[in-house]
Scaffold this active site. Structure first.
Site, mmCIF file in Angstrom:
data_model
loop_
_atom_site.group_PDB
_atom_site.id
_atom_site.type_symbol
_atom_site.label_atom_id
_atom_site.label_comp_id
_atom_site.label_asym_id
_atom_site.label_seq_id
_atom_site.Cartn_x
_atom_site.Cartn_y
_atom_site.Cartn_z
ATOM 1 N N GLU A 131 6.595 5.189 -7.908
ATOM 2 C CA GLU A 131 6.965 6.379 -8.664
ATOM 3 C C GLU A 131 7.213 6.061 -10.144
ATOM 4 O O GLU A 131 6.864 6.862 -11.028
ATOM 5 C CB GLU A 131 8.214 7.025 -8.061
ATOM 6 N N LEU A 132 7.835 4.919 -10.415
ATOM 7 C CA LEU A 132 8.122 4.584 -11.811
ATOM 8 C C LEU A 132 6.838 4.319 -12.581
ATOM 9 O O LEU A 132 6.680 4.766 -13.726
ATOM 10 C CB LEU A 132 9.045 3.367 -11.889
ATOM 11 N N SER A 157 -13.493 -9.575 -14.850
ATOM 12 C CA SER A 157 -13.466 -8.163 -14.481
ATOM 13 C C SER A 157 -13.719 -7.264 -15.684
ATOM 14 O O SER A 157 -13.387 -7.607 -16.820
ATOM 15 C CB SER A 157 -12.124 -7.809 -13.850
ATOM 16 N N ARG A 203 2.563 -2.526 -14.126
ATOM 17 C CA ARG A 203 1.533 -3.118 -13.275
ATOM 18 C C ARG A 203 2.134 -3.688 -12.000
ATOM 19 O O ARG A 203 3.161 -4.370 -12.029
ATOM 20 C CB ARG A 203 0.786 -4.228 -14.023
ATOM 21 N N ASP A 230 -11.049 -19.329 -10.930
ATOM 22 C CA ASP A 230 -9.853 -18.994 -11.703
ATOM 23 C C ASP A 230 -8.608 -19.630 -11.107
ATOM 24 O O ASP A 230 -8.351 -19.500 -9.901
ATOM 25 C CB ASP A 230 -9.653 -17.483 -11.749
ATOM 26 N N GLU A 237 -5.133 -18.024 -22.157
ATOM 27 C CA GLU A 237 -4.575 -16.943 -22.960
ATOM 28 C C GLU A 237 -3.975 -17.515 -24.239
ATOM 29 O O GLU A 237 -3.213 -18.482 -24.204
ATOM 30 C CB GLU A 237 -3.517 -16.196 -22.165
ATOM 31 N N HIS A 290 -3.405 -7.354 -22.425
ATOM 32 C CA HIS A 290 -2.219 -6.714 -21.868
ATOM 33 C C HIS A 290 -1.657 -5.637 -22.795
ATOM 34 O O HIS A 290 -0.628 -5.033 -22.496
ATOM 35 C CB HIS A 290 -1.146 -7.760 -21.571
ATOM 36 N N CYS A 338 -7.909 -12.531 -20.843
ATOM 37 C CA CYS A 338 -7.880 -12.396 -19.390
ATOM 38 C C CYS A 338 -8.917 -11.343 -18.994
ATOM 39 O O CYS A 338 -9.672 -10.859 -19.840
ATOM 40 C CB CYS A 338 -6.472 -11.985 -18.939
#
Length: 769
Positions: free
Chosen positions: A20-21, A444, A526, A610, A676, A705, A737
């Protein structure tokens, strides 16, 4: 001062049983709701959490319920509370000097030219926290009373909760020096300036109705921070001497989870505080120390880091042993339950036998209730519950599939853990014909709403396998065409078929189970669903080969096969605890080794394995680190050791603090390593240069991010810094990433800028290698 309850938890999941958050926060970010609606949704979630914990047996009025909510991150919460924000965000303060929620989110995510705070892993977990930036001129002041308001909110609803805040020592120990700080500046040197703000906060919390406050100080157990154990112990003694003597404060519980306190325990025992929480899952019973009389010891015997029901009888034994120190004892979790899903009862699709072995957050709370009752009424009062847990543990250890003779019967030799020499591989890989500063991505591409809807429809049986596969082929074709149009050199297929980089493999390997609602917060909004690795691991059939081969058929450029490494599969799953991790890692590695062989046979010449979690699992105690680094490196080498010399093996590391594990990264023996680096503005390249790293290296130039699109000049500046430090012949250009969490507009714009920046730098370096 009120007595501490006989059972408690150190924290509870905060994203909500159905995320919900996440949904409320992302709706606010997207402009679909306003601040008032977001605050309302958060208040409803906090109220539901308190009601749920009370129904599970924690008291409404005895401070056993922690007030541990956060909109994004608990470290950012603490930094915002004490006003420790970088100068680039100072203008976002309200007129009264406070830091509101909109400013809070901007600090977390960045905006325009304002880069967000750096992000890294929270001790040895898969949770990411935001790294405070503190300098000699940082002004500390009470800049947010959100936690105070939440305590008052609970009191108004009939609860006396225990507010949880990251303690001053951990806040400073985890911080980095601000950009304007002089060389060698240590944020921990600002402790004396920071502690008075905590004193003021404690007073406000007491006035709001808090009887106890929990100061989280996990830095005290770590030997992997810049500060030494002695420095941290001295800092704790200094801070607690002031906090403990403050007038009008709540009682103080200092929690130090994730490992054994060791030499710091006597410091806490002597401090003027009322309770100490010790991790008895990752550590042993501390030795008796002066000053314990009158203090409560919260024995963290229920594992907050894993989902197994565990040995409840052994847990009660440890609590009774802890009583031998002569102090009152309370039953507790080893860590916050932040790392667990909410409720195993939500998992209707899991095998009932497997469910009987599991305990998610709610079941851990119930276990605390059982142990607390045993502490009060004696072991006989909980004998039935202890016996039931022991029976489930025995059933788990002897169930079919937990031990597979075919998996365990494979013999390995040292030759299985090594490829041909790197010089021979380099010569063989010249046939790839790659340019200077080769351009690629990590794997991705955006997981759009259309992709998620198609996957959900297929899962529900609303579309056929043929229709779903055709949809995926169209997505892959589009991604390949986009990369060709942008001008990337080594392409990826975008991974539209994968819901998660670990779960996808778990769904295709024996020995795993996956959940339906087992969401765990990773960072901010996330969340991931860690798979459950319950038995011996094997690969019944190829997993990625068909999709990689299809993508390669669409282009003459080289296309990377994409695999998740054995350490990361373990780190981002809930892993069996009945055998050493090294054994489990080798089983996963052998399955991946078979996959690599099949990818090579399908014509894939570049394969990425990875390992973003390599640094994550590094033990907090130095004595335990060599053994971990040995088996983790060996598992990667076992997975890749069969690859041909002409196959270029890549790996990817997230938030790896490269310098800390440089020898292990070199020992992986990958041909190319991407890391990163963008959010930290290429700080890592100094470590790479100093170490003389002599393999391909791709320090990220795009912080995925954050929703920010980096400018061409920004990327060019990062590339130039890398070129200054690292031989050009070793450098690759890539994002930090994978791109699955970003949208296509920002992804495409960012990649265009990366390509243009690379073109500019290539024009200057030319053939210089």
């Amino acid at each position: 001062m009120t007595a501490f309850p006989e059972g408690t938890i150190l924290g509870y999941p905060r994203i909500g049983r159905r995320r919900e958050l996440k949904k409320a926060v992302e709706a606010f970010w997207a402009g679909r709701t306003d601040l008032f609606e977001l605050e309302g949704a958060a208040a409803e979630l906090r109220a539901a959490t308190r009601d749920r914990l009370a129904s599970l047996g924690l008291g409404r009025g005895d401070s056993s319920i922690p007030e541990s909510f956060s909109f994004y991150d608990q470290v950012l919460d603490a930094a915002a509370t004490v006003g420790a924000i970088p100068a680039r965000f100072e203008d976002l303060r309200s007129a009264d000097g406070t830091i509101g929620l909109a400013a809070y989110f901007t600090i977390a995510r960045g905006e325009g030219d304002r880069a967000p705070l750096e992000m890294t892993k929270w001790f040895d977990s898969n949770y990411h926290y935001l790294v405070p930036e503190i300098g000699p001129d940082t002004v500390f002041s009470l800049s947010s009373e959100r936690l105070v308001r939440e305590v008052a909110e609970a009191v108004a609803a009939g609860f006396v909760t225990r507010p949880v805040v990251v303690g001053p020592v951990t806040l400073l120990a985890l911080a980095k020096a601000s950009d304007d700080a002089p060389d060698g500046f240590d944020p921990l040197s600002r402790l004396d300036d920071l502690v008075p703000v905590y004193v003021e906060l404690l007073g406000r919390l007491r006035a709001a109705g808090a009887e106890w406050v929990q100061l989280d100080e996990p830095a005290l157990v770590s030997e992997s921070l810049p500060a030494s154990t002695e420095q941290l112990a001295d800092a704790a003694a200094s801070a607690l001497s002031v906090l403990g003597e403050a007038s009008g404060r709540p009682s103080i519980l200092v929690a130090a989870p994730y490992a054994e306190l060791g030499a710091v325990f006597p410091v806490l025992a002597a401090a003027p505080i009322e309770a100490i929480a010790v991790d008895l899952v990752r550590g042993g019973i501390p030795e008796a120390a002066e000053g314990l009389a009158g203090k409560t010891l919260v024995g963290g015997v229920v594992d907050g880091h894993n989902i197994w029901r565990g040995d409840l009888a052994a847990a009660f034994d440890r609590l009774e042993e802890l009583r031998g120190l002569g102090a009152p004892v309370s039953a507790g979790t080893s860590t916050s339950l932040l790392h667990l899903p909410h409720d195993v009862a939500d998992e209707s699709r899991l095998d009932p036998r497997l469910v009987s072995w599991l305990a998610f957050a709610d079941q851990k709370v119930e276990q605390i209730g059982v142990l607390a009752r045993g502490l009060s009424a004696g072991r006989a009062a909980i004998a039935d519950e202890l016996d039931a847990a022991s029976a489930a543990l025995s059933d788990r250890l002897h169930a079919p599939g937990v031990r597979d003779g075919a998996v365990r019967g494979r013999e390995l030799t040292e030759a299985d853990f090594a490829r041909v020499a790197s010089a021979e591989r380099k010569t063989a890989q010249e046939a790839l014909g790659l340019p200077v500063l080769p351009l690629t991505t990590i794997g991705s591409f955006p997981q759009t709403g259309e992709i998620r809807r198609a996957r959900a429809r297929f899962t529900r049986g609303e579309i056929s396998r043929e229709d779903y596969d055709e949809f995926l082929r169209r997505e892959i074709s589009s991604v390949v065409a986009l990369q060709e149009e942008l001008g990337l050199d080594v392409l990826v297929h975008g991974e539209p078929e994968r819901n998660d980089m670990v779960q996808y493999f778990a769904e295709n390997l024996d020995g795993f189970a996956v959940t339906e609602h087992g969401w765990v917060q990773s960072y901010g909004s996330r969340a991931t669903r860690p798979s459950i690795l319950w038995g011996d691991v094997s690969r019944p059939a190829p997993i990625t080969v068909a999709w990689s081969a299809f993508a390669q058929s669409l282009t003459t450029a080289h296309l990377k096969g994409m695999l998740t490494g054995p350490v990361t599969i373990l780190a981002w799953s809930f892993v069996r605890d009945d055998q050493p991790l090294a054994e489990t890692a080798d089983q996963v590695a052998l399955a991946l080794r078979e996959e690599i062989a099949d990818l090579e046979a399908a014509g894939i010449a570049v394969i990425q394995v990875d390992e973003p979690a390599l640094r994550e699992l590094l033990p907090l105690k130095r004595a335990d680190q060599p053994a971990y680094l040995d088996w983790s490196v060996r598992s990667f080498r076992l997975a890749t050791g069969g690859a041909a010399a002409a196959t270029q093996v890549h790996t990817h590391l997230c938030y790896s603090e490269f310098g800390v594990v440089i020898d292990a990264i070199r020992a992986l023996d990958a041909d190319v390593t991407s890391i990163e680096a963008a959010r930290s503005r290429m700080e890592v390249v100094a470590d790479i240069a100093e170490a003389g790293f002599d393999r391909g290296i791709g320090p990220g130039v795009y912080d995925i991010h954050s929703p920010r699109v980096p400018t061409v000049d920004e990327v060019e500046s990062l590339l130039r810094r890398a070129v200054e430090e690292i031989p050009t012949r070793h450098l690759w250009v890539n994002p930090d990433c994978g791109l699955k969490t970003r949208g296509y507009d920002e992804t495409t714009a960012s990649l265009r800028n990366i390509v243009e920046a690379t073109r500019r730098v290539r024009a200057e370096v030319g053939a210089v290698v």
